[in-house]
Write an enzyme that holds these catalytic residues in place. Structure first.
Site, short mmCIF file in Angstrom:
data_model
loop_
_atom_site.label_atom_id
_atom_site.label_comp_id
_atom_site.label_asym_id
_atom_site.label_seq_id
_atom_site.Cartn_x
_atom_site.Cartn_y
_atom_site.Cartn_z
N TYR A 26 37.34 39.91 29.61
CA TYR A 26 37.55 38.60 30.21
C TYR A 26 37.62 37.53 29.11
CZ TYR A 26 36.55 34.38 32.89
OH TYR A 26 36.60 33.12 33.43
N GLU A 48 35.04 30.31 41.35
CA GLU A 48 34.06 29.42 40.72
C GLU A 48 33.11 28.86 41.78
OE1 GLU A 48 33.37 29.06 37.62
OE2 GLU A 48 35.18 29.63 36.54
N TRP A 56 28.40 34.53 36.23
CA TRP A 56 29.84 34.78 36.32
C TRP A 56 30.13 36.29 36.31
CZ3 TRP A 56 33.86 32.90 38.34
CH2 TRP A 56 35.12 33.36 38.00
#
Length: 192
Positions: A26, A48, A56
Site C-alpha cells: 500500500y 476513510e 487503517w
C-alpha cells in the site's frame, strides 16, 4: 520513535509500514499517489469514513470484501441501496458493521450520484494545497488536520456528506496524493 524503517527488501520507508507485507504494498504503490475519478475518490471517502476510530490496516485487509458488498463503490449502485441492503451489510462479518457508517456511505453515494460527472474529483482536488517545498523530516512534522482539510470537510458537510471530518479528510488527502507526507529519506519521497 524513528520515522523511517528499512524493510526486508532493503528499501527505506516511512516507519508506519512496519513489517506487514500489505502495508508495504500500500505504501509503495498507493499512498501519496495522485488518485482521480469520482468512483475512486468516493471509495476512498467511504473507506476513510469506515476507518474513523480504527487502524487503517484493518480497513486495508477488509477492502476486498468492502468492494464486493458495496458494488465496487460505483456511486449509482450504492445510491440505490435500501434498508434491506443496510441489514445485509450489518450482517456481513467481512466489513465494519457500523450502521451509521453504512448509512452515511449510502447517503454519500446519493450525493455523488446527483453531481455532474467529474464534479467530485474537481471539488476534492480544488482543496489540494500547493506543494510546500518542504518534506517532513519526522512524524512529528506531519499534521493530523490542516486548514485545507478543514475547508474540504466544511464544504463536503455543507453539501450533506457525512463522516468527512477534518482529520478523516486529511487522511484522504494523504492517501489520494493531494498532499505528500512521505518522510525525508523514504524511497518514495520525491525531491521537492
Amino acid at each position: 520513535m524513528t520515522s523511517l524503517r528499512t524493510g526486508p527488501d532493503a528499501r527505506v520507508r516511512c516507519a508506519w509500514v512496519g513489517d506487514d507485507a500489505e502495508y508495504r504494498r500500500y505504501h509503495d504503490e498507493e499512498w501519496g499517489t495522485a488518485l482521480h475519478g469520482d468512483r475512486a475518490l468516493f471509495e476512498k471517502m467511504a473507506l476513510e469514513g469506515f476507518q474513523a476510530g480504527l487502524s487503517w490496516i484493518t480497513i486495508l485487509r477488509k477492502r476486498p470484501r468492502f468492494r464486493e458488498v458495496f458494488a465496487g463503490f460505483e456511486p449509482a449502485a450504492v445510491a440505490a441501496f435500501d434498508e434491506s441492503d443496510v441489514e445485509r451489510l450489518m450482517a456481513d462479518q467481512g466489513i465494519i458493521r457500523n450502521r451509521a457508517k453504512i448509512e452515511a456511505t449510502i447517503g454519500n453515494a446519493r450525493i455523488v450520484q446527483s453531481m455532474a460527472d467529474g464534479e467530485l474529483d474537481a471539488l476534492m482536488w480544488s482543496f489540494a494545497p500547493p506543494p510546500s517545498g518542504v518534506r517532513p523530516a519526522s512524524f512529528a512534522e506531519v499534521p493530523a488536520v490542516t486548514p485545507a482539510s478543514t475547508a474540504l470537510s466544511k464544504e463536503l458537510r455543507r453539501r450533506g456528506f457525512r463522516f468527512v471530518g477534518p482529520t478523516t479528510m486529511y487522511a484522504l488527502m494523504e492517501s489520494a496524493g493531494m498532499v505528500d507526507d512521505h518522510i525525508e529519506g523514504c524511497w518514495r519521497a520525491d525531491p521537492r
